[in-house]
Write an enzyme that holds these catalytic residues in place. Sequence first.
Site, PDB file in Angstrom:
ATOM      1  N   CYS A 185      -4.235  -1.285  -2.255  1.00 33.02           N
ATOM      2  CA  CYS A 185      -4.258   0.171  -2.425  1.00 33.02           C
ATOM      3  C   CYS A 185      -4.992   0.445  -3.737  1.00 33.02           C
ATOM      4  O   CYS A 185      -4.577  -0.059  -4.795  1.00 33.02           O
ATOM      5  CB  CYS A 185      -2.820   0.681  -2.512  1.00 33.02           C
ATOM      6  SG  CYS A 185      -2.682   2.426  -2.937  1.00 33.02           S
ATOM      7  N   GLU A 245      -5.925  10.961   7.948  1.00 37.88           N
ATOM      8  CA  GLU A 245      -4.536  10.996   8.433  1.00 37.88           C
ATOM      9  C   GLU A 245      -4.372  11.949   9.619  1.00 37.88           C
ATOM     10  O   GLU A 245      -3.510  11.766  10.454  1.00 37.88           O
ATOM     11  CB  GLU A 245      -3.593  11.454   7.309  1.00 37.88           C
ATOM     12  CG  GLU A 245      -3.400  10.424   6.221  1.00 37.88           C
ATOM     13  CD  GLU A 245      -2.359   9.372   6.566  1.00 37.88           C
ATOM     14  OE1 GLU A 245      -1.336   9.710   7.168  1.00 37.88           O
ATOM     15  OE2 GLU A 245      -2.595   8.193   6.220  1.00 37.88           O
ATOM     16  N   HIS A 290      -8.474   4.407   2.801  1.00 40.06           N
ATOM     17  CA  HIS A 290      -8.709   5.250   3.983  1.00 40.06           C
ATOM     18  C   HIS A 290     -10.191   5.453   4.288  1.00 40.06           C
ATOM     19  O   HIS A 290     -10.554   5.777   5.407  1.00 40.06           O
ATOM     20  CB  HIS A 290      -8.081   6.633   3.785  1.00 40.06           C
ATOM     21  CG  HIS A 290      -6.620   6.683   4.066  1.00 40.06           C
ATOM     22  ND1 HIS A 290      -5.720   5.885   3.410  1.00 40.06           N
ATOM     23  CD2 HIS A 290      -5.902   7.437   4.941  1.00 40.06           C
ATOM     24  CE1 HIS A 290      -4.497   6.162   3.856  1.00 40.06           C
ATOM     25  NE2 HIS A 290      -4.581   7.096   4.787  1.00 40.06           N
ATOM     26  N   ASP A 339       0.854  -1.181   0.000  1.00 44.62           N
ATOM     27  CA  ASP A 339       0.000   0.000   0.000  1.00 44.62           C
ATOM     28  C   ASP A 339       0.895   1.238   0.000  1.00 44.62           C
ATOM     29  O   ASP A 339       2.100   1.142   0.258  1.00 44.62           O
ATOM     30  CB  ASP A 339      -0.897  -0.004   1.250  1.00 44.62           C
ATOM     31  CG  ASP A 339      -1.788   1.236   1.313  1.00 44.62           C
ATOM     32  OD1 ASP A 339      -2.392   1.571   0.281  1.00 44.62           O
ATOM     33  OD2 ASP A 339      -1.868   1.884   2.371  1.00 44.62           O
ATOM     34  N   SER A 340       0.281   2.385  -0.217  1.00 42.57           N
ATOM     35  CA  SER A 340       1.041   3.632  -0.175  1.00 42.57           C
ATOM     36  C   SER A 340       1.378   4.032   1.264  1.00 42.57           C
ATOM     37  O   SER A 340       2.156   4.966   1.464  1.00 42.57           O
ATOM     38  CB  SER A 340       0.241   4.756  -0.844  1.00 42.57           C
ATOM     39  OG  SER A 340      -1.017   4.889  -0.212  1.00 42.57           O
ATOM     40  N   CYS A 346     -11.070   3.704  -1.780  1.00 38.86           N
ATOM     41  CA  CYS A 346      -9.780   4.150  -1.238  1.00 38.86           C
ATOM     42  C   CYS A 346      -9.662   3.503   0.134  1.00 38.86           C
ATOM     43  O   CYS A 346     -10.637   3.467   0.897  1.00 38.86           O
ATOM     44  CB  CYS A 346      -9.754   5.669  -1.125  1.00 38.86           C
ATOM     45  SG  CYS A 346      -8.304   6.295  -0.247  1.00 38.86           S
TER      46      CYS A 346
HETATM   47  N1  DGL Z   1      -4.022   3.512  -0.319  1.00 42.62           N
HETATM   48  C1  DGL Z   1      -4.394   4.709  -1.064  1.00 42.62           C
HETATM   49  C2  DGL Z   1      -5.634   4.405  -1.885  1.00 42.62           C
HETATM   50  O1  DGL Z   1      -6.361   3.463  -1.608  1.00 42.62           O
HETATM   51  C3  DGL Z   1      -4.572   5.831  -0.067  1.00 42.62           C
HETATM   52  C4  DGL Z   1      -4.516   7.201  -0.634  1.00 42.62           C
HETATM   53  C5  DGL Z   1      -3.250   7.634  -1.357  1.00 42.62           C
HETATM   54  O2  DGL Z   1      -2.194   7.029  -1.264  1.00 42.62           O
HETATM   55  O3  DGL Z   1      -3.362   8.667  -2.036  1.00 42.62           O
HETATM   56  O4  DGL Z   1      -5.893   5.057  -2.851  1.00 42.62           O
END
Ligand code: DGL
Length: 264
Positions: free
Chosen positions: A66, A146, A180, A3-4, A178
Site C-alpha cells: 500500500c 471502487e 488502485h 493494505d488499506s 497507488c
Molecule cells: N492502498 C492505498 C494506496 O496505495 C489505496 C488508497 C487508500 O487507501 O487511500 O495508497
Amino acid sequence: MLDSGVGGLTVVKEIFKQLPQEKIVYFGDTAHFPYGPRPQSQVRSFVYDIIDFLLTQEIKMIIVACNSAAAAGLEYYKERVNVPLLGVIEPAVRMALQHTRTKKIGVIGTTGTIESGAYQQAFDRLGGSDIQLFSQACPLFVLIVENGLTGSPEARRVAEEYLRPLKDAGIDTLILGCTHYPLMSDVIQDVMGPGVKLISSAEETAREAREVLQGSGLLNLEERNAPRHRFFVSGEAKPFADMAAHLMGRKIDAYQVIFPNQRL
Ligand code: DGL
C-alpha cells in the site's frame, strides 16, 4: 502482506505469478479504508496493529502493499520486526530510473502519499539526484475504481484534469503510486499518450520479494499444488471476497478480524 483494502491484491496477483509456491497471508484494513486522506501518524498506528497480527501468523516476510501505508513510515515498521519488510515505493522508483530517458518522471498517488514526499526521498536515496520529479495527488481515482467507473466519461474527464500538469511537464515515465491506479491504467495511458511509460510497482515488488527471499535462504523451493492462502479484513468479509474474486479471477475466502482496540 497488508493494505488499506483490496488495492494490495494487484501485488498479490503478481506474487501468485512470480512466486506461485509461496503462501500469502493478506490483511486488508477495510474498516479504515481509505488511508490516503488520513494523518500519517494515524495510518502508522493502524499498520502497527496489522503488523502485530501478521507476526502471529508465522510469516517470514512482510510486504507493505500500500503506497499510503509505506509513505507514512516504512522505516518505523522495519524497526518493529525481525523479518524482512518491503514496501512498494522503492521497487517502483528503481524501475522508473531504468526506463526514463528524459529524466523527467511523474508520480501520482493519494494525498497522503504525495504530501509525504516519500517518492522524492526514494529518488534521492537511489541515486536519482538528476531526476526532475513531478508529483500529483489524484484522490478521486480511488473512488472511481471502487465504484467500477473506470470506463466512464467522468473518469476520462477527471484523468485529463489531474494529468494535464504532468503532460505539460513532458515526462516520459509515470509511476502509478497507488495500488488502485493499475486498475485504471487504460484511461491513464490514453490520456498520457503512447510515449509515456506507466510503472506499476506490483511487478517490481514481487521481483524484489523473490530476490530478498532467495538472498536470505527463505525462498520456498518445494513444489506445492495449491498453497492455502489466508485473507483477513477488518471490515465485512463478503464485500472484500466479492471484489477480490472479481479482481483476481478466482474465489478466495476472507475472514474478519477485529482488534480489541480497533479505532475508526
Ligand atoms: N492502498 C492505498 C494506496 O496505495 C489505496 C488508497 C487508500 O487507501 O487511500 O495508497
